[in-house]
Design an enzyme around this catalytic site. Sequence first.
Site, PDB file in Angstrom:
ATOM      1  CG  HIS A 128      -1.665   1.263   1.432  1.00  0.00           C
ATOM      2  ND1 HIS A 128      -2.932   1.469   0.938  1.00  0.00           N
ATOM      3  CD2 HIS A 128      -1.320   2.406   2.081  1.00  0.00           C
ATOM      4  CE1 HIS A 128      -3.334   2.685   1.265  1.00  0.00           C
ATOM      5  NE2 HIS A 128      -2.375   3.276   1.960  1.00  0.00           N
ATOM      6  CD  GLU A 129       2.081   3.501   3.768  1.00  0.00           C
ATOM      7  OE1 GLU A 129       2.464   4.623   3.365  1.00  0.00           O
ATOM      8  OE2 GLU A 129       1.010   3.343   4.381  1.00  0.00           O
ATOM      9  CG  HIS A 132       0.278   6.275  -0.829  1.00  0.00           C
ATOM     10  ND1 HIS A 132      -0.881   6.850  -1.314  1.00  0.00           N
ATOM     11  CD2 HIS A 132      -0.063   5.709   0.370  1.00  0.00           C
ATOM     12  CE1 HIS A 132      -1.868   6.646  -0.464  1.00  0.00           C
ATOM     13  NE2 HIS A 132      -1.411   5.945   0.559  1.00  0.00           N
ATOM     14  CD  GLU A 187      -4.758   6.701   2.276  1.00  0.00           C
ATOM     15  OE1 GLU A 187      -4.271   5.584   1.987  1.00  0.00           O
ATOM     16  OE2 GLU A 187      -4.191   7.499   3.027  1.00  0.00           O
TER      17      GLU A 187
END
Length: 255
Positions: A128-129, A132, A187
């Site tokens: 997920h990070e 970004h 997100e």
Amino acid sequence: MIRIASLFFVVFGCPTLSLAQVNPSLIQAGIDAFNAYTLSDAQVADYSRQAVQQMDAKNSVAGPNDPYTQRLNTIVVRHHKVSGLPINYKVYKVADVNAFATADGSVRVFKGLMDVMTDNELLAIMGHEIGHVINHDSRDAMKSALKRSAVRNAVASNSGTLGKLSRSQLGGVADYMLGASFSRRQETEADDYSYDFLKRNGYNVMALATSFEKLAKLSGGGQGGRVAAIISTHPDSKSRADRVRDRARRDGLAR
């Protein structure tokens, strides 16, 4: 934005104003404003690299023989390059439940997060990070940090008290990495990136759902260390877990 653009014009666009007549903080604010609009991806990555180096120096970093480092190395052994981006991983021996990734490909995982997540759940969160970064959310957050730095320096030119803070540590860029917040759309897109990362590499995509469910429970109050930005910027962890479960069922990967 108007204030920054005007500030840039005042410092650099007026031919009758000598630099000797301008407060150095005002000059720095103009430089920051200019940089915020002209930074290339490579420059953003370089700023990020410098900021991470400062953060590494301030935090307790697990050494190569530390059990936390050894566990993380085992987890990411196949993933030192993700979507063409070289990744370097380190563990902060800090009790906070947190992790972050920056535009240069640095991933930092906190001890507190490793204590509560399984290996696959850690991969899901790191995915997920990294999402970004791949989606340029981290780059845009960096530019926003530089814009805020320009405004702070403009204030400092009058007060004389904030200049040192705003110019230190790359204008506070290191601070933004722990406090950056993203839009709901960003997100969701990072969630989708993590889901696809897990699926593409043969991991159980449900690890993303269970990691969110754990974060939802932790947000209810203090287990171990402080639940940091990964909670404060993800207030709807339970609904996001449900979304992952729904997608997995549609893909035939869960019942």
